[in-house]
Every structure is written in C-alpha cells, then in structure tokens.
Design an enzyme around this catalytic site. Structure first.
Site, mmCIF file in Angstrom:
data_model
loop_
_atom_site.group_PDB
_atom_site.id
_atom_site.type_symbol
_atom_site.label_atom_id
_atom_site.label_comp_id
_atom_site.label_asym_id
_atom_site.label_seq_id
_atom_site.Cartn_x
_atom_site.Cartn_y
_atom_site.Cartn_z
ATOM 1 N N ASP A 1 0.819 -1.214 0.000
ATOM 2 C CA ASP A 1 0.000 0.000 0.000
ATOM 3 C C ASP A 1 0.853 1.264 0.000
ATOM 4 O OD1 ASP A 1 -2.293 1.586 0.121
ATOM 5 O OD2 ASP A 1 -2.350 1.559 2.302
ATOM 6 N N HIS B 1 3.631 4.946 5.543
ATOM 7 C CA HIS B 1 3.114 5.502 4.285
ATOM 8 C C HIS B 1 1.816 6.292 4.426
ATOM 9 C CE1 HIS B 1 1.242 1.434 4.501
ATOM 10 N NE2 HIS B 1 0.186 2.073 4.015
#
Length: 749
Positions: A128, A321
């Site tokens: 992701d 992230h």
C-alpha cells in the site's frame, strides 16, 4: 486451486493501520494486540491457516507491552504458522525518505526479524505504498531480498500495470522478481466472485503458473476472519506461506517481461506536498542524524549507539506511508512533529558534543562540513558576511577573506561575476542574464507565485487532480522591505494573499550561480495549492530528477498517456532541465513535488487539504528553494553539490585547534562518488562508510581516509562482509558501475 494454468496461494494480510498512526500510543498497540490475538486463536482452530504480518515495529510493541502474545507469536513462527514478511521497520513511503533512511528501514527491519526469530525474510512487502523509486531494486538486493510485492499500482488512474509478474530492473541494472496480486486488493474477503476475478485478471499465465491472493482486513486492522478461511476451504484454495509462493513462482516462471526504472504511481500525487511541516522536519532530522553519526565517529571514544538507534527507530516510524506523505488525521501530526523535533534536537546535541570533543575549548572558529566535497561558503560572522572553507567530510579552522568581490544591488537588479538578476516593480523576476554563457535564462516572469484551486475528486490529502492547473491566481502584491549589496546581495519583500502572507528573501552570493529564495509563509488557505514557476529558455523533451542514490529522466511533453500521467512527480533535492549545452536546476531544502512541462519549471510549496486533517498545514512554514542556471551538463556544472550544500550548511564550533589546521575523514578523487553515511558498525568498533556513484557513469574512485583502516571489506547493507579490498597508505581504489551503492567496513589495527 488451478484454473487456466494459474495457481492461487492465499496469504493472510496483517493490519497496516492505514489512515491511523502506527505510533507509540496505546491505541495503536491495542489495535495490533487485538488483531494478532485473533489470528493466534484462528491458528488453533484451523491447522492449515498461516498468517503473514509485516512491520517489525509492531512486533517490538508486542514484545514490550504484550509479552504473552509475543511468546505465542514466537512459537507460531518457529512452527511455520506465522510468517514475518516485509523486511522494513514499517511499511514506509518510498518517495520521500532519503536513500540512507531506506537503508536503515531494511537494516533495522531485517536485523530485528533475524535477532528475534532466527529468520531472514527475502520479501520486500509493500502492498500500500505510493510509488517506488528506480534504485529500490538495488537496495533490495543489497539487503538480501530477492522478491518484491505490491498491489497499489493497480489503482493507477491512467495506465493500469500491464503485468502482474515481471522482473523489475533498477537504474543500476539490478533485477528483482516482482509480483502484483491480480485480485487488485490487499483486503480480500475470499468471496467466490473476488477469487474468480483474481483468476481471470491474471495477465501473465503464459509465463508464470502462480499468483498470490491477499485476504483479511488490512486497512484499520483486524486481519482474516473465520468466514474467510471457511470460504477458502469451500473453494479448494491452498493456504500457504508467501515465501513458498515466491520460491515456487520464481523457479517456474519463464519469459518474464522486464520493467525498467521507477514504478511511478499514477495517483496520490498530493502526498509529495501535504503536511509540509512534517516533511521539513523529516529532512532536518535525517541531516541531523547523518552529522551526529559522522562527527561521533570522528571524535572517537564511546559511541552513542543506543541513543542513535532509538532516534533512528523514531524517525523510521514516522516514514510510515500514511504519516510522512501527509494522509493521516490531525493528532498524528501533533505526535509526528513532536517526534521529529525531538530527533533533530537530540541528534544535533550529539553532533555538537562530538564537535566539541574534536576541537576542544577555545576561541578559534572551526567550520564543519558534512558533505563529500570540499567547499567554500559565504556566511554571516558577527554581522559581517565572509567566505569560509572546509574539506570534504571534515573541518578546518576558519580563515576569513577580505578580498571577496561584491554583489552590486540597485532598486531593480542584483549582479555578481556570473549572473545579473532583474525584477519589476512587483518584485517578479524579468531577467536572469548569464554573463559567462552570454544568454538569457528566463523566457517569462520568474519566481512567479501561483495560487491554484485544489479540490481533488476523491482523496483530499492524497490526490492532486490534473484539472487543478486550469485555475490559479498570480501573487504579485509587493511590499519592498530591504535591499543590500556586499558579499551577499539581498532583496527582501512581503506578499499578502487571502488570509495569508509570505515573506521572502532573495540572495545571490559573490561567485555563485545559485539564486536562493528563503521563504516564510503564514498559511491560512483551504483547498488551495501554492506553486512557484520559472519559465526558462531551455528546451528538452526530458528533465532529470534526483531520487535516492541517483537520478532519472522524465518527460516534459504530453505525447503519451504515460507522460500525461506524470503531471506531478517526486524528487529528492533537485531537478534539472538541460539540453546538454545549457541547463537550469531547481533546488529545494524540504520540498518534493515538481512539474516541468515544456520549458516551465515549477515547484509545489504548500497545500490546504481538509480531510482527513481539517487543520492540515495551517500556520507558519519555513523553506528555501533555489535556481541554478549553468553551462553544460548538470553533473559537471555542480548541481548535485549545490543541492548538498543547500541541505547541509556548514556548522560552526569554537575550539583550540592550531591556526590553519584541518582534517578530512574521507576524500574521494572524483566528484562522481558521494559519501552517504559514516557510522559505527552495528556489531563492532569498525567504521561503516556508504558511498554511491551519482553521475550514472562508470568510474574508478580512489578513496583516502584518515580513519583507522588497516583492513577494509565490502559489505551488504546489513553490514555482512563479502570481499576484502586492499588498503594502501589509507587509500582504497574501487571500480564503480553506474549508480552503484558501496558499503565499506573499515577496521583499525
């Protein structure tokens, strides 16, 4: 299960805590504990169930706060039922951190798994993450990873990936076996429809007989549920380990396509700019840790390994992230900014203590230079600007110069030996004349601030939609504050817009090609984006951008769908538009979002998203960008060094060193090779020196060191020795291929 020559191995998915902070707070730890307790219970109920979990930091939380859960996890790992995957400390963003930060993600992550479980994962597991730089394959290989998994590129808004299984070739030619799960999700529910889509969607059945299906609730945590495992049994799908899948898939595959360079993500382009304060603090923290390690090695004596390791863990945690990219909720950034300020302050304190130990007590001014090239710089000493010098990766007693040519300044111009800069009554640049090259640099108004409407259709903090470019206001309201000449020419002014204001100081030093714009902004705008534009007289179908441990070229045209998708791209410290004969570089000290279309170079400065953080970036910001026109190629013109200098100012100290004394820890006889890190080895008193070839051209480098080095070894990124290299009178000779990363271990007698 086999269908159309495709086998699917199911790999349960660990919690990624997307949109929440995988931070040190109790909330995050409790969420992981609940998720993982559930998986342990499912293992007791279903003997074939295997759970894959990434992010060593979460294992560290369990070890500290939930020792019983951690004990049971270790038992399952030993029994092959629980699979640590991932290799990095967290599932980190890969666009924004420095090269050394990516190295430390792998170093800390893999060493944790090896230390705790006696297990070395060979998979870089980043399902992701918002894009992957072109030197990541080399980093994987140098850290002992053979395989790479992601899913995110299936979200591309313009060009979907053409393959699910392929070889990814980095800018240095390293190749890594790569797999994108064809179900196009990392939150699989194991519904028949989803499994059927995974089979039908697989694009590489002709060259590969296997694909991976990820199931379980990842976003927000939870992991697989019993219903999913029951569905897998009904569908006769094999449950197994990711490591087994990659071993079988890579050995059976043939005729795989090779994808070269970066894996650019055609979405979430706003993450290069959102939460700009966090990004600036990250840049400062990275630099502070680099210097703390370098000067601590130079000082000798006890090395603060434990504290430095803790500071690195804190920094790397904040590279998750959905933290560093700017896509988390408000309290995440309260903690992130506090964390990064702490890292910077403590690392600076360690560096200051080491410098004090080096120079002793006294009144002599000493300049410390952490960059890998010797340099001179105009600095303010006691209210007077003077030029000082320092060697590469070293220090020197300051010898002031009084014979420096001066920069002349009028109410509409600024001029040194190389450049003449002119502006109009709005403070907008009208001309930059290169006196050496006898040519104009600008083709239109320069340093033009543009305020865009910014209303992405879907994910506010994440996205930047292409139609934002159609609506903007030029910010030209001008209040002149100050003009000054001397060794540093200066124009300072203020602009107001909306509820915000900007104060900017433009400076040009004697003998310099770098025109700096030191900027302070009080930002109150919502759903706006601030950019700065420099139309230039250079034309090229590609521009060059710095990435970690190298650079790559991207289109400036819109002739292909891939080029049109790259309307906003990410860089580290510089981008350059050049035609071989002449070029212009746009440097930054904490910004990442660039767009260079045609001959217009633009840098993204600030955004104002309101989701998921309604207060994102409100308040004060400080940053510097710079324009560097130059004859010839950017490499030989010194663009890389200028960007280093902008991000690594000389550091002063006072001591009792003898007049004229200096020392360089590492000197290299070619500008092609850059020192990335000097640190103490993880498991000994040896010194680690990390270098890389920065020009993209093969070379032979002679590395001279004043550090103890009776023997030297080439190592991988985990500092495991490979080959010994010859040391002759403190000099090592190495042959480097383009963009090669080299890790040296120096051992004293």
């Amino acid at each position: 299960m086999r269908c159309d020559s495709t086998a699917h191995t199911a790999s349960p998915r660990s919690a990624t805590l997307t949109s929440t902070r995988p931070g040190s707070g109790r909330f995050a730890k409790r969420k992981v504990a609940r998720s993982w307790s559930t998986q342990l219970a499912l293992m007791d109920e279903y003997p074939d169930f295997v759970f894959a979990a990434s992010q060593p930091v979460q294992y560290a939380w369990m070890k500290e706060s939930y020792p019983d859960i951690y004990r049971r996890i270790k038992e399952k790992v030993a029994g092959g039922r629980w699979e640590p995957v991932g290799a990095t400390w967290v599932e980190a963003d890969c666009n924004l951190p420095s090269g050394e930060s990516l190295v430390r993600q792998l170093l800390l992550g893999k060493r944790f798994f090896m230390r705790e479980f006696g297990y070395e994962t060979r998979i870089l597991w980043l399902p992701d993450v918002f894009g992957y730089p072109g030197n990541l394959p080399q980093l994987m290989a140098e850290a002992g990873c053979d395989f790479f998994l992601t899913q995110k590129l299936s979200w591309n808004d313009t060009n979907k990936p053409e393959h699910h299984t392929f070889m990814w070739e980095g800018i240095d030619s390293t190749r890594i076996f790569t797999h994108f799960p064809p179900a196009d999700t990392y939150n699989g529910s194991f519904s028949p429809e989803e499994v059927d889509l995974s089979i039908r969607n697989f694009k590489d059945g002709h060259s590969s007989n296997r694909s991976l299906y990820l199931f379980g609730w990842g976003d927000g945590g939870g992991g697989p549920q019993a219903e999913m495992i029951e569905s897998a049994h009904r569908l006769d799908v094999e449950l197994g380990r990711a490591a087994d899948f990659f071993a079988a898939a890579s050995s059976e595959a043939n005729g795989l396509t090779t994808s070269k360079g970066e894996l650019y993500f055609e979405l979430h382009r706003g993450t290069y700019t959102s939460q700009s304060r966090t990004k600036r603090l990250n840049r400062l923290a990275q630099q502070a840790l680099r210097e703390a390690e370098m000067w601590s090695v130079a000082a000798g004596g006890p090395y603060p390994s434990a504290e430095l390791n803790t500071l690195w863990e804190t920094l790397l945690l904040n590279h998750f992230h959905d933290i560093l990219p700017g896509s988390s909720i408000d309290w995440v950034y309260e903690e992130a900014e506090s964390d990064l300020e702490h890292v910077t302050q403590r690392a600076n304190a360690i560096g200051d203590a080491a410098m004090s130990a080096i120079v002793g007590k006294g009144d002599e001014l000493v300049a410390f230079n952490s960059t890998s090239h010797p340099r001179t710089e105009i600095v303010n000493l006691g209210g007077e600007y003077t030029r000082i010098a320092a060697p590469a990766c070293g220090w020197a007693v300051v010898v002031g110069r009084s014979d420096e040519p001066e920069v002349s300044v009028t109410d509409r111009s600024m001029e040194n030996e190389l450049l003449r800069v002119e502006w109009d009554d709005r403070g907008v640049l009208t001309s930059i004349w290169d006196k050496e090259a006898d040519r104009e640099v600008l083709s239109g108004p320069g340093n033009l601030l543009q305020l865009h409407e910014d209303n992405p259709a879907r994910w506010d903090a994440w996205d930047l939609d292409p139609d934002y470019r159609t609506s903007f206001t030029e910010l030209t309201q001008f209040e002149e504050v100050k003009l000054r000449g001397g060794r540093r020419g200066l124009l300072a002014f203020r602009r107001t817009f909306g509820e915000s204001f900007l104060f900017q100081t433009m400076t040009l030093d004697a003998g310099s090609r770098v025109l700096r714009f030191e900027t302070a902004v009080h930002w109150r705008e919502r759903h706006k984006m601030l950019k700065v534009a420099f139309p230039v007289t250079v034309k090229s179908r590609e521009a060059t951008y710095e990435i970690q441990f190298g650079h790559l070229r991207r289109p400036t045209h819109q002739d292909t769908s891939q080029a049109r998708a790259m309307f906003e791209v990410c860089a580290q410290r510089w981008a350059d538009l050049g035609d071989g004969e002449y070029g212009v570089a746009l440097l930054n000290d904490c910004k990442h979002g660039y767009d260079i279309q045609g001959s217009v170079m633009r840098l993204s400065l600030l955004r104002g998203p309101t989701h998921p953080d309604p207060t994102a970036d409100l308040g004060d910001h400080h940053f510097t960008y710079a324009l560097m026109p130059h004859p010839g190629d950017f490499r030989r013109a010194g663009v890389i060094e200028a960007a280093e200098d902008l991000n690594s100012p000389l550091r002063p100290a006072h001591g009792n060193l003898a007049a004229g004394s200096s020392r360089s820890l590492i000197e290299i006889d070619t500008r092609q090779v850059i020192v990335e890190a000097i640190k103490r080895a993880e498991d000994s008193d040896a010194v680690i020196v990390r270098l890389y070839e920065a020009w993209g051209e093969s070379c032979t480098a002679r590395i001279r060191t004043t550090l103890p080095a009776s023997r030297a070894f080439l190592c991988d990124l985990l500092e495991r020795e490979r080959n010994e290299v010859v040391v002759t009178d403190g000099t090592i000779e190495l042959d480097l291929t383009p963009f090669k990363i080299v890790t040296l271990r120096l051992q004293g007698s």
